[in-house]
Design a protein around this motif. Structure first.
Motif, PDB file in Angstrom:
ATOM      1  N   PRO A 171       0.337  -1.299  -0.265  1.00  0.00           N
ATOM      2  CA  PRO A 171       0.208   0.131  -0.097  1.00  0.00           C
ATOM      3  C   PRO A 171       0.888   1.375   0.044  1.00  0.00           C
ATOM      4  O   PRO A 171       2.219   1.245   0.229  1.00  0.00           O
ATOM      5  CB  PRO A 171      -1.031   0.063   1.091  1.00  0.00           C
ATOM      6  N   ASP A 172       0.422   2.452  -0.185  1.00  0.00           N
ATOM      7  CA  ASP A 172       0.983   3.194  -0.578  1.00  0.00           C
ATOM      8  C   ASP A 172       0.324   4.018   1.186  1.00  0.00           C
ATOM      9  O   ASP A 172      -0.366   3.741   1.824  1.00  0.00           O
ATOM     10  CB  ASP A 172       0.233   4.581  -0.902  1.00  0.00           C
ATOM     11  N   ASP A 173       1.524   4.760   1.446  1.00  0.00           N
ATOM     12  CA  ASP A 173       1.619   5.606   3.003  1.00  0.00           C
ATOM     13  C   ASP A 173       2.479   6.582   2.987  1.00  0.00           C
ATOM     14  O   ASP A 173       3.592   6.438   3.085  1.00  0.00           O
ATOM     15  CB  ASP A 173       2.261   4.177   3.969  1.00  0.00           C
ATOM     16  N   TRP A 174       2.522   7.677   3.194  1.00  0.00           N
ATOM     17  CA  TRP A 174       3.025   9.197   3.225  1.00  0.00           C
ATOM     18  C   TRP A 174       4.069   9.066   4.060  1.00  0.00           C
ATOM     19  O   TRP A 174       4.979   9.425   3.713  1.00  0.00           O
ATOM     20  CB  TRP A 174       1.631  10.109   3.152  1.00  0.00           C
ATOM     21  N   LEU A 179       9.541   9.026   5.591  1.00  0.00           N
ATOM     22  CA  LEU A 179      10.629   8.525   5.840  1.00  0.00           C
ATOM     23  C   LEU A 179      12.029   8.007   5.448  1.00  0.00           C
ATOM     24  O   LEU A 179      12.791   8.347   5.223  1.00  0.00           O
ATOM     25  CB  LEU A 179      10.163   7.653   7.128  1.00  0.00           C
ATOM     26  N   ARG A 180      11.406   7.554   4.823  1.00  0.00           N
ATOM     27  CA  ARG A 180      12.520   7.434   3.247  1.00  0.00           C
ATOM     28  C   ARG A 180      12.645   8.062   2.662  1.00  0.00           C
ATOM     29  O   ARG A 180      14.449   7.532   2.117  1.00  0.00           O
ATOM     30  CB  ARG A 180      11.494   6.247   2.453  1.00  0.00           C
ATOM     31  N   ALA A 227      10.405  14.656  -1.018  1.00  0.00           N
ATOM     32  CA  ALA A 227      10.668  14.977   0.124  1.00  0.00           C
ATOM     33  C   ALA A 227       9.185  16.574   0.759  1.00  0.00           C
ATOM     34  O   ALA A 227       8.114  15.778   2.011  1.00  0.00           O
ATOM     35  CB  ALA A 227      11.940  14.835   1.165  1.00  0.00           C
ATOM     36  N   GLU A 228       9.993  17.377   0.238  1.00  0.00           N
ATOM     37  CA  GLU A 228       8.971  18.056   0.287  1.00  0.00           C
ATOM     38  C   GLU A 228       7.383  18.161   0.155  1.00  0.00           C
ATOM     39  O   GLU A 228       6.463  18.138   0.798  1.00  0.00           O
ATOM     40  CB  GLU A 228       8.944  19.517   0.308  1.00  0.00           C
ATOM     41  N   SER A 229       7.516  17.140  -0.735  1.00  0.00           N
ATOM     42  CA  SER A 229       5.668  16.542  -1.467  1.00  0.00           C
ATOM     43  C   SER A 229       4.877  16.089  -0.088  1.00  0.00           C
ATOM     44  O   SER A 229       3.888  15.814  -0.607  1.00  0.00           O
ATOM     45  CB  SER A 229       5.995  16.207  -2.235  1.00  0.00           C
ATOM     46  N   PHE A 230       6.395  14.977   0.556  1.00  0.00           N
ATOM     47  CA  PHE A 230       5.014  14.267   1.182  1.00  0.00           C
ATOM     48  C   PHE A 230       5.335  15.184   2.583  1.00  0.00           C
ATOM     49  O   PHE A 230       4.053  14.670   3.644  1.00  0.00           O
ATOM     50  CB  PHE A 230       6.393  13.212   1.755  1.00  0.00           C
ATOM     51  N   ILE A 231       5.545  16.034   2.667  1.00  0.00           N
ATOM     52  CA  ILE A 231       5.196  17.094   4.299  1.00  0.00           C
ATOM     53  C   ILE A 231       3.921  17.661   3.704  1.00  0.00           C
ATOM     54  O   ILE A 231       3.109  18.648   2.711  1.00  0.00           O
ATOM     55  CB  ILE A 231       6.747  17.753   3.945  1.00  0.00           C
ATOM     56  N   GLY A 334       3.012  13.283  15.569  1.00  0.00           N
ATOM     57  CA  GLY A 334       2.471  14.652  15.371  1.00  0.00           C
ATOM     58  C   GLY A 334       2.211  15.306  14.776  1.00  0.00           C
ATOM     59  O   GLY A 334       2.037  15.961  14.465  1.00  0.00           O
ATOM     60  N   ILE A 335       2.775  14.643  13.400  1.00  0.00           N
ATOM     61  CA  ILE A 335       2.000  15.178  12.067  1.00  0.00           C
ATOM     62  C   ILE A 335       0.461  14.958  11.311  1.00  0.00           C
ATOM     63  O   ILE A 335       0.952  13.143  11.041  1.00  0.00           O
ATOM     64  CB  ILE A 335       3.112  14.633  10.821  1.00  0.00           C
ATOM     65  N   ASP A 336      -0.203  15.789  11.329  1.00  0.00           N
ATOM     66  CA  ASP A 336      -1.633  15.624  10.720  1.00  0.00           C
ATOM     67  C   ASP A 336      -1.901  15.772   9.616  1.00  0.00           C
ATOM     68  O   ASP A 336      -1.206  16.490   9.130  1.00  0.00           O
ATOM     69  CB  ASP A 336      -2.403  16.225  11.735  1.00  0.00           C
ATOM     70  N   ALA A 337      -1.700  14.353   8.611  1.00  0.00           N
ATOM     71  CA  ALA A 337      -2.429  14.589   7.115  1.00  0.00           C
ATOM     72  C   ALA A 337      -3.322  15.158   7.058  1.00  0.00           C
ATOM     73  O   ALA A 337      -4.386  15.952   7.996  1.00  0.00           O
ATOM     74  CB  ALA A 337      -3.072  13.106   6.892  1.00  0.00           C
ATOM     75  N   VAL A 338      -2.898  16.038   5.970  1.00  0.00           N
ATOM     76  CA  VAL A 338      -4.125  16.953   5.505  1.00  0.00           C
ATOM     77  C   VAL A 338      -4.945  16.771   4.338  1.00  0.00           C
ATOM     78  O   VAL A 338      -4.448  16.219   3.707  1.00  0.00           O
ATOM     79  CB  VAL A 338      -3.245  18.409   4.827  1.00  0.00           C
ATOM     80  N   LYS A 339      -6.336  16.755   4.484  1.00  0.00           N
ATOM     81  CA  LYS A 339      -6.964  16.712   3.556  1.00  0.00           C
ATOM     82  C   LYS A 339      -7.310  16.584   2.343  1.00  0.00           C
ATOM     83  O   LYS A 339      -6.647  18.266   2.013  1.00  0.00           O
ATOM     84  CB  LYS A 339      -8.864  16.597   3.986  1.00  0.00           C
ATOM     85  N   ASP A 340      -7.143  16.146   0.611  1.00  0.00           N
ATOM     86  CA  ASP A 340      -6.875  17.313   0.152  1.00  0.00           C
ATOM     87  C   ASP A 340      -8.228  17.794  -0.845  1.00  0.00           C
ATOM     88  O   ASP A 340      -9.854  17.167  -0.824  1.00  0.00           O
ATOM     89  CB  ASP A 340      -6.951  15.426  -1.090  1.00  0.00           C
ATOM     90  N   THR A 341      -9.060  19.492  -1.038  1.00  0.00           N
ATOM     91  CA  THR A 341      -9.591  20.241  -0.827  1.00  0.00           C
ATOM     92  C   THR A 341      -8.740  20.873  -1.613  1.00  0.00           C
ATOM     93  O   THR A 341      -9.931  21.624  -2.521  1.00  0.00           O
ATOM     94  CB  THR A 341      -8.846  21.301  -0.138  1.00  0.00           C
ATOM     95  N   ALA A 342      -8.572  20.191  -2.977  1.00  0.00           N
ATOM     96  CA  ALA A 342      -8.035  20.948  -4.340  1.00  0.00           C
ATOM     97  C   ALA A 342      -8.960  20.343  -5.517  1.00  0.00           C
ATOM     98  O   ALA A 342      -9.688  19.358  -5.084  1.00  0.00           O
ATOM     99  CB  ALA A 342      -6.951  19.951  -5.112  1.00  0.00           C
TER     100      ALA A 342
END
Length: 677
Positions: A171-174, A179-180, A227-231, A334-342
């Motif tokens: 599966p995908d896991d942001w 981390l990778r 990496a920035e795209s995953f934050i 501690g980092i919450d995922a942000v919902k896709d609002t696009a």
């Protein structure tokens, strides 16, 4: 020999987030499981037509490559719609088998609709690929109408297995990918340090070494962008404050990137001591403390700046390592995922949309390939159409298309040559041939994002092995495949150059316009007194635009190009890389709220240079530049970074169009004008 940890570090450094490994594994596993299930149905329940196996294999590939929706539920819907489209077009192909001329014309209609479907975004692209490949297989294997219920087993099994593999098994896991990707950033920083250690050991840096360091810098920038795209970021894209765990991580990543770039820049002028580089690699605190004292003693000398840059890199690398450790321990809890609002983009069905122009190109190229392919073979002309269709995938200009066509042709020729030898050596030994084919499939899709020619090479080997196992492998058949592939590649290239030609310079002009616009936005924001995360976000936009510029310029610097010399392309890209680097320095160093008059003058001057250079588009890539020379510099490690950043950006922009009486400076280096004005 590599230990397990060293091998993983090397793998991550070359395959950020292990994305290529995961893609190849998904495709290979889906093919193996789908084939195994279909084979079990054949042996235990009911005989299946060959078309069922063919569709099962090709749709396993499309399901792993073409389905790009975000989220498992969206992907499942896309797969199911693709399955419906597959069954529909296979039914049409079967019904029209006795009317070959009409069937061929309908194939062109399917191609046109499938290509135009890309206007609808990722889902339209995926369904279009399902429809095209399914009609291709239906017309190739010619199932009868009575066999359609059994043929349906192939698409249904491939779709369901593909979803299980992607959603459950791999599966995908942001959080994992983040981390990778951070580990990949560290791995590429390590590569830079190892190169600097080698240069420090020999005490000399040549032009080839400079070029290698610039390539390492580009590779680092590539993985940092990933990496920035995953934050996860707020909808506005700008963090509110450094207390946010995601913001803190973004700052650590930003600093590590900037420190590595700075270490490269100053090393061009003065190589670091070998012991210092070794201490940074080993994180030797006692040795680093000694060099901190040395840096203070020689702070006004070039060697002092080099020592400062390496110490900064060592500190940033340690902070990045700490972030990686925290991620390994907590999974970035501690980092919450942000919902896709696009919001979905408005669909444009006019020919102003390049996707629709491309759909017409693909259809015409396929028709041309079909016509000439039929002259060569009534039974195998599908290969020509396949080549013509695929050379337009993920291309932005006619130069891109020509490169891809050449890559496909060369990959096919060399793949068939090696495949013929392998198939001959292991003829009649499926126990060996099947694992070899599986390995080749994995390698094909592992290298897909790196080299289209390599992917085609391994796929051609697989086809040779399949022909050998089915007993139809002949030299004439392989020659025919090469001929049909060349026909399709030539047809695609001809149409790309003659019908709605998207000039390489046109694509480059558009990419440069976005880069200049991003730089203009950063300079304007600084003039308005903005600072902090807003400026960092703007500098990251410049980074992303620089990557687009390198992609658009790639065909100009290719070995087949007769337009210009690759050296010129690299030199010009180095100017943009230098300006992008100093933009990051500027974003980090600018402080609110006041902007002095001297800085305002520099900002105004840079904005004027930006406007003038932007108006000339890609002409800078065709400017002859004389031999380069090296200059002194001072980094913001010991000076005002905002002022220096503005000066360096101005110098970089001036180098795009150097005056006839001024020698331009070395690629990738900025001019230190810190003592002027």
């Amino acid at each position: 020999m590599f230990s397990g940890f060293q091998f993983r570090d090397w793998l991550l450094a070359n395959d950020p987030a292990l994305s290529r490994l995961r893609t190849a594994s998904r495709v290979t596993l889906t093919i193996i499981l789908s084939f195994a299930i279909l084979f079990a149905i054949q042996m235990l329940i009911v005989p299946l037509p060959t078309a069922a196996f063919g569709l099962g294999i090709v749709l396993s590939i499309e399901g792993g490559i073409a389905v790009r929706d975000k989220g498992n539920s969206r992907q499942l819907v896309t797969r199911l719609l693709g399955c419906v489209a597959s069954l529909a077009v296979v039914g049409i192909a079967a019904g029209l088998e006795d009317r070959r001329l009409l069937s061929d014309l309908v194939f062109l209609v399917v191609i046109a609709i499938a290509s135009a479907g890309r206007v609808f975004g990722p889902r339209g692209f995926a369904i279009g690929m399902f429809a095209f490949t399914s009609y291709f297989m239906g017309a190739y294997f010619k199932p009868s109408l009575g066999q359609l219920p059994y043929v349906a087993a192939g698409p249904v099994v491939a779709v369901l297995v593909g979803h299980v593999v992607r959603a459950v098994l791999l599966p995908d896991d942001w959080r994992r990918d983040l981390l990778r990707s951070l580990e990949s950033v560290r791995g590429r920083i390590n590569q830079i340090l190892f190169k600097l250690a080698a240069l420090a050991g020999c005490g000399h840096i040549g032009e080839a070494d400079r070029q290698e360091l610039r390539q390492l810098e580009d590779r680092l920038k590539e993985v940092v962008l990933m990496a920035e795209s995953f934050i996860p970021r707020p909808p506005a894209g700008v963090f509110d404050g450094a207390s946010n765990p995601a913001a803190e991580l973004a700052i650590r990543l930003f600093d590590a990137h900037l420190a590595a770039e700075s270490a490269i820049v100053v090393s061009f002028q003065s190589l670091p001591p070998f012991a210092l580089v070794h201490a940074v690699i080993e994180a030797d605190k006692a040795e680093l403390a000694t060099y901190e004292e040395m840096a203070e003693a020689i702070k006004d000398e070039p060697q002092g700046e080099t020592v400062r840059a390496l110490l900064w890199l060592g500190e940033s690398r340690q902070q990045l390592t700490q972030a990686i450790g925290e991620g390994q321990a907590s999974g970035f809890a501690g980092i919450d995922a942000v919902k896709d609002t696009a919001q979905p983009e408005k669909i444009d069905f006019s020919f102003a949309n390049p996707l629709l122009r491309s759909a017409l190109q693909i259809t015409l190229a396929s028709a041309l390939a079909m016509g000439f392919g039929l002259l060569l073979s009534r039974e195998r002309w599908f290969w020509a159409v396949l080549a013509a269709f695929l050379v337009f995938t993920n291309t932005n200009s006619r130069g891109d298309t020509a490169m891809k066509a050449l890559s496909r042709s060369l990959g096919t020729v060399f793949g068939i040559a090696i495949g013929l030898v392998l198939a001959t050596l292991i003829s009649g030994q499926p126990v060996i041939a099947i694992p070899v084919a599986a390995v080749c499939i994995f390698l094909a899709f592992y290298f897909l994002q790196v080299s289209y020619a390599t992917m085609t090479f391994f796929i051609s080997i697989v086809l040779c092995l399949v022909y050998g196992m089915t007993g139809v492998l002949t030299l004439d058949l392989l020659q025919l495949r090469i001929g049909e592939t060349v026909i399709g590649a030539v047809a695609g290239t001809a149409v790309a150059f003659l019908v709605f030609p998207a000039r390489t310079r046109g694509a480059l002009d558009a990419a440069l316009a976005r880069w200049f616009q991003a730089l203009d936005g950063l300079l304007a924001a600084i003039g308005e007194g903005k600072s902090g995360f807003e400026l960092i976000a703007l500098s990251q936009k410049i980074d992303a635009c620089y990557r687009d510029v390198t992609v658009a310029a790639k065909p100009l610097g290719s070995s087949w190009s007769v337009v210009t010399r690759p050296g010129q392309i690299r030199q010009t890209l180095a100017v943009f890389l230098s300006c992008t680097y100093w933009s990051r320095i500027l974003a980090k160093s600018s402080k609110a709220p006041a902007v002095g008059d001297d800085l305002k003058k520099l900002i105004a001057a840079d904005l004027a240079l930006t406007k003038d250079a932007a108006a000339q588009g890609s002409a800078c890539f065709f400017i002859e530049r004389r031999a380069s020379r090296t200059t002194g510099r001072h980094l913001p490690l010991s000076r005002d970074g905002a002022r220096l950043g503005l000066e360096m950006i101005g110098s970089a922009l001036e180098r795009l169009y150097p005056q006839a009486d001024i020698l331009p400076f070395a690629p990738g280096e900025a001019i230190a004008r810190s003592k002027q004005g």
